[in-house]
Scaffold this motif. Structure first.
Motif, PDB file in Angstrom:
ATOM      1  N   ALA A 246       7.549 -45.471  34.880  1.00 25.80           N
ATOM      2  CA  ALA A 246       7.428 -44.979  33.512  1.00 25.80           C
ATOM      3  C   ALA A 246       7.215 -46.124  32.526  1.00 25.80           C
ATOM      4  CB  ALA A 246       8.676 -44.180  33.125  1.00 25.80           C
ATOM      5  N   ALA A 247       7.968 -47.210  32.689  1.00 26.91           N
ATOM      6  CA  ALA A 247       7.887 -48.328  31.750  1.00 26.91           C
ATOM      7  C   ALA A 247       6.515 -48.992  31.774  1.00 26.91           C
ATOM      8  CB  ALA A 247       8.977 -49.355  32.062  1.00 26.91           C
ATOM      9  N   VAL A 248       5.979 -49.199  32.961  1.00 25.29           N
ATOM     10  CA  VAL A 248       4.678 -49.863  33.062  1.00 25.29           C
ATOM     11  C   VAL A 248       3.571 -48.981  32.497  1.00 25.29           C
ATOM     12  CG1 VAL A 248       2.961 -50.776  34.648  1.00 25.29           C
ATOM     13  CG2 VAL A 248       5.364 -51.310  35.002  1.00 25.29           C
ATOM     14  N   LEU A 249       3.575 -47.708  32.849  1.00 21.06           N
ATOM     15  CA  LEU A 249       2.547 -46.804  32.334  1.00 21.06           C
ATOM     16  C   LEU A 249       2.646 -46.665  30.808  1.00 21.06           C
ATOM     17  CD1 LEU A 249       2.480 -43.934  35.000  1.00 21.06           C
ATOM     18  CD2 LEU A 249       0.834 -45.780  34.681  1.00 21.06           C
ATOM     19  N   ALA A 250       3.860 -46.603  30.289  1.00 17.39           N
ATOM     20  CA  ALA A 250       4.038 -46.492  28.844  1.00 17.39           C
ATOM     21  C   ALA A 250       3.567 -47.745  28.122  1.00 17.39           C
ATOM     22  CB  ALA A 250       5.508 -46.226  28.512  1.00 17.39           C
ATOM     23  N   SER A 251       3.570 -48.876  28.821  1.00 15.49           N
ATOM     24  CA  SER A 251       3.196 -50.147  28.205  1.00 15.49           C
ATOM     25  C   SER A 251       1.693 -50.401  28.216  1.00 15.49           C
ATOM     26  CB  SER A 251       3.921 -51.298  28.916  1.00 15.49           C
ATOM     27  OG  SER A 251       5.311 -51.195  28.712  1.00 15.49           O
ATOM     28  N   LEU A 252       0.916 -49.379  28.537  1.00 13.51           N
ATOM     29  CA  LEU A 252      -0.538 -49.507  28.479  1.00 13.51           C
ATOM     30  C   LEU A 252      -1.069 -49.390  27.049  1.00 13.51           C
ATOM     31  CD1 LEU A 252      -1.567 -47.308  31.561  1.00 13.51           C
ATOM     32  CD2 LEU A 252      -1.603 -49.802  31.402  1.00 13.51           C
ATOM     33  N   TYR A 253      -0.162 -49.281  26.061  1.00 12.42           N
ATOM     34  CA  TYR A 253      -0.612 -49.043  24.694  1.00 12.42           C
ATOM     35  C   TYR A 253      -1.551 -50.108  24.125  1.00 12.42           C
ATOM     36  CZ  TYR A 253       3.405 -52.060  23.558  1.00 12.42           C
ATOM     37  OH  TYR A 253       4.292 -53.097  23.490  1.00 12.42           O
ATOM     38  N   PRO A 254      -1.494 -51.413  24.551  1.00  8.80           N
ATOM     39  CA  PRO A 254      -2.479 -52.354  24.003  1.00  8.80           C
ATOM     40  C   PRO A 254      -3.919 -51.943  24.305  1.00  8.80           C
ATOM     41  CG  PRO A 254      -0.675 -53.552  25.024  1.00  8.80           C
ATOM     42  CD  PRO A 254      -0.505 -52.110  25.407  1.00  8.80           C
ATOM     43  N   VAL A 255      -4.123 -51.287  25.449  1.00  7.69           N
ATOM     44  CA  VAL A 255      -5.459 -50.807  25.787  1.00  7.69           C
ATOM     45  C   VAL A 255      -5.895 -49.737  24.787  1.00  7.69           C
ATOM     46  CG1 VAL A 255      -6.869 -49.706  27.562  1.00  7.69           C
ATOM     47  CG2 VAL A 255      -5.049 -51.298  28.227  1.00  7.69           C
ATOM     48  N   ILE A 256      -4.992 -48.820  24.452  1.00 11.40           N
ATOM     49  CA  ILE A 256      -5.304 -47.752  23.501  1.00 11.40           C
ATOM     50  C   ILE A 256      -5.606 -48.340  22.129  1.00 11.40           C
ATOM     51  CG2 ILE A 256      -4.469 -45.630  22.442  1.00 11.40           C
ATOM     52  CD1 ILE A 256      -4.874 -45.494  25.491  1.00 11.40           C
ATOM     53  N   THR A 257      -4.804 -49.319  21.715  1.00  6.50           N
ATOM     54  CA  THR A 257      -5.026 -49.947  20.410  1.00  6.50           C
ATOM     55  C   THR A 257      -6.390 -50.624  20.365  1.00  6.50           C
ATOM     56  OG1 THR A 257      -2.647 -50.322  20.152  1.00  6.50           O
ATOM     57  CG2 THR A 257      -4.113 -51.615  18.750  1.00  6.50           C
ATOM     58  N   ALA A 258      -6.752 -51.313  21.440  1.00  4.61           N
ATOM     59  CA  ALA A 258      -8.043 -51.992  21.493  1.00  4.61           C
ATOM     60  C   ALA A 258      -9.194 -50.992  21.434  1.00  4.61           C
ATOM     61  CB  ALA A 258      -8.144 -52.840  22.758  1.00  4.61           C
ATOM     62  N   VAL A 259      -9.041 -49.872  22.140  1.00 12.39           N
ATOM     63  CA  VAL A 259     -10.083 -48.837  22.131  1.00 12.39           C
ATOM     64  C   VAL A 259     -10.196 -48.210  20.747  1.00 12.39           C
ATOM     65  CG1 VAL A 259     -10.724 -46.573  23.042  1.00 12.39           C
ATOM     66  CG2 VAL A 259      -9.889 -48.353  24.585  1.00 12.39           C
ATOM     67  N   ALA A 260      -9.051 -47.979  20.090  1.00 14.55           N
ATOM     68  CA  ALA A 260      -9.074 -47.423  18.732  1.00 14.55           C
ATOM     69  C   ALA A 260      -9.766 -48.377  17.764  1.00 14.55           C
ATOM     70  CB  ALA A 260      -7.647 -47.139  18.263  1.00 14.55           C
ATOM     71  N   ALA A 261      -9.487 -49.667  17.890  1.00 16.44           N
ATOM     72  CA  ALA A 261     -10.135 -50.654  17.026  1.00 16.44           C
ATOM     73  C   ALA A 261     -11.644 -50.666  17.260  1.00 16.44           C
ATOM     74  CB  ALA A 261      -9.552 -52.037  17.284  1.00 16.44           C
ATOM     75  N   ARG A 262     -12.044 -50.470  18.508  1.00 20.61           N
ATOM     76  CA  ARG A 262     -13.478 -50.422  18.827  1.00 20.61           C
ATOM     77  C   ARG A 262     -14.127 -49.189  18.214  1.00 20.61           C
ATOM     78  NH1 ARG A 262     -18.104 -50.588  18.955  1.00 20.61           N
ATOM     79  NH2 ARG A 262     -19.531 -50.911  20.700  1.00 20.61           N
ATOM     80  N   GLY A 263     -13.443 -48.044  18.326  1.00 16.11           N
ATOM     81  CA  GLY A 263     -14.035 -46.803  17.841  1.00 16.11           C
ATOM     82  C   GLY A 263     -14.013 -46.664  16.339  1.00 16.11           C
TER      83      GLY A 263
END
Length: 290
Positions: A246-263
């Motif tokens: 759970a902790a590792v999967l939840a810590s994928l948020y930098p990827v989401i932030t980077a994708v949001a910044a791109r979009g």
């Protein structure tokens, strides 16, 4: 179920961080933290009253109090580290906080299988690379590194604490409410102290002053509620499966932030970030299938 809720956590945290980062360009960081969390307190208070969550009060709520006290310290350290930069070092370094809940899971007896262990290693590598670490360029100040590590440990501690704060859905609402009240009290105290030292609580008049904060209330509400929801989904994920996963999967948020910044902002992903995102996805598949 663990993978689904943990991934939902990463999405919510990713968008909350992106929104908070945008807001702090115009509004002081402490004000963003306090106002967004105050809005969350109001919403959660209404939910607790409607669901009768007060009946779930017990000693476990001290975990929520502790999480609420640690959260603003971690967030303020993170924002200050970002200000010192370089962001390409601060962002991925902060993600090492995942080691805290993972260590807790191992201490309490969790033993991931071979596939999940490989998934953890691949996902963590992807998380770090997704931040776009700067291997060359401006030197990193020791203060920036120290603040980043404080933030990382703080964020990891919040993940570990909030997963222990409740065992039922209504109890979770109460725990999140208590956590946010503590957030506001600690953050509000820090804001008051900062203002006493001469720091501004509002944007400069040229930037809109108090009216800028009022205009940003919908965005502030989104940041606060997304963060609350992320804490809730993480708690569910950690209670229904291995904390290490759970902790590792939840810590994928930098990827989401980077994708949001791109979009939204049109920021282009560097090659190392794209590679990191790909590794994170591979690690996710391994964790979910292990």
């Amino acid at each position: 179920m663990t993978a689904l809720f943990a991934l939902a956590t990463s999405v919510l945290w990713g968008f909350a961080d992106f929104g908070g980062g945008l807001l702090t360009r115009r509004i002081p960081a402490l004000t963003v933290v306090v106002v967004s969390q105050a809005i969350a307190v109001v919403v959660l208070g209404a939910i607790v009253i409607a669901t009768g969550g007060w009946s779930e009060a017990g000693p476990q709520l001290w975990y929520a109090v502790a999480a609420g006290a640690v959260g603003p310290v971690a967030m303020l350290s993170f924002y200050k580290a970002l200000a010192l930069g370089p962001m390409g070092v601060v962002s991925p370094l902060c993600s090492v906080g995942v080691a805290v809940p993972v260590a807790v899971g191992i201490v309490v007896g969790e033993r991931p299988g071979l596939v999940q262990t490989a998934g953890i290693a691949v996902a963590v590598a992807g998380i770090v690379l997704a931040g776009g670490p700067e291997l060359r360029g401006a030197p990193v100040q020791r203060r920036a590194v120290l603040l980043t590590l404080i933030a990382a440990v703080g964020f990891g501690a919040v993940m570990a604490l909030i997963s222990e704060a409740s065992t039922t859905l209504t109890g979770l609402f109460l725990a999140l409410f208590v956590q946010r009240v503590a957030n506001v009290l600690v953050g509000g105290g820090a804001l008051y102290a900062a203002v006493r030292r001469g720091a501004p609580a509002l944007p400069a008049p040229a930037d809109g002053g108090g009216s800028a904060v009022r205009a940003a209330l919908p965005a502030l509400a989104f940041v606060g509620l997304a963060d609350v929801a992320a804490n809730g989904t993480y708690s569910v994920a950690a209670q229904h499966g291995p904390v290490t996963v759970a902790a590792v999967l939840a810590s994928l948020y930098p990827v989401i932030t980077a994708v949001a910044a791109r979009g939204v902002l049109g920021e282009r992903l560097r090659a190392v970030q794209a590679a990191g995102a790909g590794l994170a996805l591979v690690g996710t598949v391994l964790l979910a299938s292990g």
